[in-house]
Design a protein around this motif. Structure first.
Motif, short mmCIF file in Angstrom:
data_model
loop_
_atom_site.label_atom_id
_atom_site.label_comp_id
_atom_site.label_asym_id
_atom_site.label_seq_id
_atom_site.Cartn_x
_atom_site.Cartn_y
_atom_site.Cartn_z
N ASP A 158 6.97 40.00 56.54
CA ASP A 158 8.29 40.09 57.14
C ASP A 158 8.43 38.94 58.14
OD1 ASP A 158 10.43 40.69 58.80
OD2 ASP A 158 9.48 42.47 59.67
N THR A 159 9.12 37.88 57.75
CA THR A 159 9.18 36.69 58.60
C THR A 159 10.16 36.85 59.77
OG1 THR A 159 10.89 35.60 57.27
CG2 THR A 159 8.59 35.16 56.69
N GLY A 160 11.10 37.79 59.66
CA GLY A 160 12.01 38.05 60.78
C GLY A 160 11.21 38.43 62.03
N TYR A 174 10.52 35.42 64.31
CA TYR A 174 11.64 34.97 65.14
C TYR A 174 11.92 35.99 66.25
CZ TYR A 174 12.06 31.54 61.54
OH TYR A 174 11.77 30.51 60.69
N ARG A 175 11.76 37.27 65.91
CA ARG A 175 11.92 38.31 66.92
C ARG A 175 10.88 38.14 68.03
NH1 ARG A 175 14.72 43.05 65.36
NH2 ARG A 175 15.88 42.65 63.44
N SER A 176 9.67 37.78 67.65
CA SER A 176 8.59 37.61 68.64
C SER A 176 8.88 36.43 69.57
CB SER A 176 7.25 37.36 67.94
OG SER A 176 6.95 38.44 67.09
N VAL A 178 11.75 25.70 66.83
CA VAL A 178 11.18 27.04 66.62
C VAL A 178 10.84 27.23 65.14
CG1 VAL A 178 11.73 29.53 66.62
CG2 VAL A 178 12.31 28.13 68.61
N ARG A 179 11.75 26.79 64.28
CA ARG A 179 11.54 26.94 62.83
C ARG A 179 10.32 26.11 62.40
NH1 ARG A 179 15.60 30.02 61.22
NH2 ARG A 179 14.59 30.08 59.20
N GLU A 180 10.21 24.92 62.96
CA GLU A 180 9.08 24.04 62.67
C GLU A 180 7.77 24.69 63.14
OE1 GLU A 180 9.28 21.12 61.14
OE2 GLU A 180 7.11 20.79 61.34
N GLY A 208 13.03 36.90 54.28
CA GLY A 208 13.57 36.12 55.39
C GLY A 208 14.95 35.59 55.07
N ARG A 209 15.23 34.38 55.53
CA ARG A 209 16.54 33.77 55.31
C ARG A 209 16.41 32.45 54.54
NH1 ARG A 209 16.64 37.76 57.85
NH2 ARG A 209 18.31 38.64 59.14
N ASP A 210 15.26 31.80 54.69
CA ASP A 210 15.09 30.45 54.11
C ASP A 210 13.78 30.37 53.32
OD1 ASP A 210 13.33 30.75 56.20
OD2 ASP A 210 13.47 28.67 56.87
N LYS A 246 28.50 38.92 63.43
CA LYS A 246 28.18 37.80 64.30
C LYS A 246 26.86 37.14 63.88
CE LYS A 246 28.03 37.48 69.26
NZ LYS A 246 28.07 38.42 70.37
N ARG A 247 25.88 37.99 63.56
CA ARG A 247 24.57 37.46 63.17
C ARG A 247 24.67 36.72 61.83
NH1 ARG A 247 19.11 40.13 62.70
NH2 ARG A 247 19.98 42.21 62.58
N ASP A 248 25.45 37.29 60.90
CA ASP A 248 25.67 36.61 59.60
C ASP A 248 26.23 35.22 59.84
OD1 ASP A 248 24.94 38.84 58.22
OD2 ASP A 248 26.93 39.29 57.41
N HIS A 289 25.61 29.57 59.57
CA HIS A 289 26.25 28.34 60.04
C HIS A 289 25.36 27.41 60.84
CE1 HIS A 289 29.80 30.47 58.72
NE2 HIS A 289 30.41 29.30 58.69
N ARG A 290 24.10 27.83 61.08
CA ARG A 290 23.25 26.92 61.86
C ARG A 290 22.91 25.70 61.01
NH1 ARG A 290 18.88 31.29 61.25
NH2 ARG A 290 18.00 30.73 59.24
N GLU A 291 22.57 24.62 61.71
CA GLU A 291 22.32 23.37 60.99
C GLU A 291 21.01 23.37 60.22
OE1 GLU A 291 22.85 19.65 63.11
OE2 GLU A 291 24.78 20.47 63.77
O1 DC Z 1 15.27 39.94 59.24
P1 DC Z 1 15.42 40.19 60.74
O2 DC Z 1 16.63 41.00 61.10
O3 DC Z 1 14.19 40.75 61.36
O4 DC Z 1 15.64 38.72 61.35
C1 DC Z 1 15.90 38.52 62.71
C2 DC Z 1 16.61 37.17 62.90
O5 DC Z 1 15.70 36.12 62.61
C3 DC Z 1 17.84 36.95 62.05
O6 DC Z 1 19.00 36.90 62.84
C4 DC Z 1 17.66 35.62 61.39
C5 DC Z 1 16.33 35.13 61.82
N1 DC Z 1 15.47 34.79 60.68
C6 DC Z 1 15.51 33.49 60.22
O7 DC Z 1 16.28 32.68 60.72
N2 DC Z 1 14.68 33.12 59.21
C7 DC Z 1 13.85 34.00 58.64
N3 DC Z 1 13.05 33.61 57.66
C8 DC Z 1 13.82 35.35 59.07
C9 DC Z 1 14.66 35.72 60.10
#
Ligand code: DC
Length: 218
Positions: free
Chosen positions: A31-33, A36-38, A105-107, A126-128, A176-178, A183-185
């Motif tokens: 769970d990669t989210g 980012y939460r951490s 942070v992503r890096e 995750g998202r990416d 808002k989160r969507d 929309h982030r770069e």
């Molecule tokens: O999946 P989650 O709700 O635990 O993710 C929390 C936030 O982290 C969500 O707003 C987007 C970000 N996220 C991300 O940018 N890339 C990921 N691979 C996982 C989560």
């Protein structure tokens, strides 16, 4: 190693589907989210606003983040501290969304994710994941559902845990989160060209799991 990527917006059921599919396949569910939460929790613990880019970046060099799998269940450790519960609080969701827009942070989290996938059969959500982290994953899915259905699911989930929240506020936060996430770069939430699209709005959890498992041949 076999890598399966599942991307999609918050509340589409990624974690439930991925967890169940991982169990059936004997894979690790990542769970990669949680990462980012951490980073978001770490900022708040240090009195730094999660949208204070320079502040968040300044904390990274001293941030020690680890994922451990105990009986197949992911736990996240920050500086040796198990923060697996703390990262589920609603304020951690918004903090995660904010810090996830920061390229540094992503890096910072990239190798951690790739190393796990290199050494294990994984289902990573995750998202990416399909677009950036594991572009060569053998299977890619993009799991989505309408914002209303996702807010409804999150509402029920929190209620079952005894956390009372306002449905409309949840829906607003999801929208808002969507918006923030897509929309982030850097590495926006986006379906990979070669990902299979699954809309779970009218599906039960079991149907979503079957839709994914049915496509995987291992
Ligand atoms: O999946 P989650 O709700 O635990 O993710 C929390 C936030 O982290 C969500 O707003 C987007 C970000 N996220 C991300 O940018 N890339 C990921 N691979 C996982 C989560």
């Amino acid at each position: 190693m076999i890598n399966i990527a599942i991307d999609g917006p918050a509340g589409a059921g990624k974690s439930s589907v991925a967890r169940a599919a991982a169990e059936k396949l004997g894979f690790i569910y990542v769970d990669t989210g949680a990462l980012y939460r951490s980073i978001g929790v770490n900022a708040m613990r240090n009195g730094i606003a999660p949208d204070d880019r320079n502040g968040v970046i300044s904390l990274l060099p001293s941030t020690k983040l680890e994922l451990k799998y105990i009986d197949g269940v992911q736990r996240v450790f920050l500086g040796g501290d198990d923060i697996s519960e703390e990262i589920r609080l609603p304020e951690a969701s918004m903090a995660a969304s904010n810090v996830s827009a920061i390229p540094e942070v992503r890096e910072f989290l990239l190798d951690l994710q790739r190393d796990i996938a290199k050494n294990n059969n994984v289902i990573m959500d995750g998202r990416d994941i399909g677009t950036v982290i594991l572009p060569d994953a053998q299977y890619k899915f993009f799991l989505t559902a309408s914002a209303e259905v996702r807010a409804e699911r999150r509402f029920k989930e929190l209620k079952e845990k005894g956390i009372e929240v306002d449905y409309n506020q949840l829906l607003d936060e999801i929208i808002k989160r969507d918006y923030n996430d897509s929309h982030r770069e850097t590495a926006p939430l986006k379906k990979a060209d070669d990902a299979i699209l699954i809309d779970s709005s009218d599906m039960t959890l079991e149907e979503s799991i079957d839709a994914i498992i049915g496509k995987i041949k291992v």
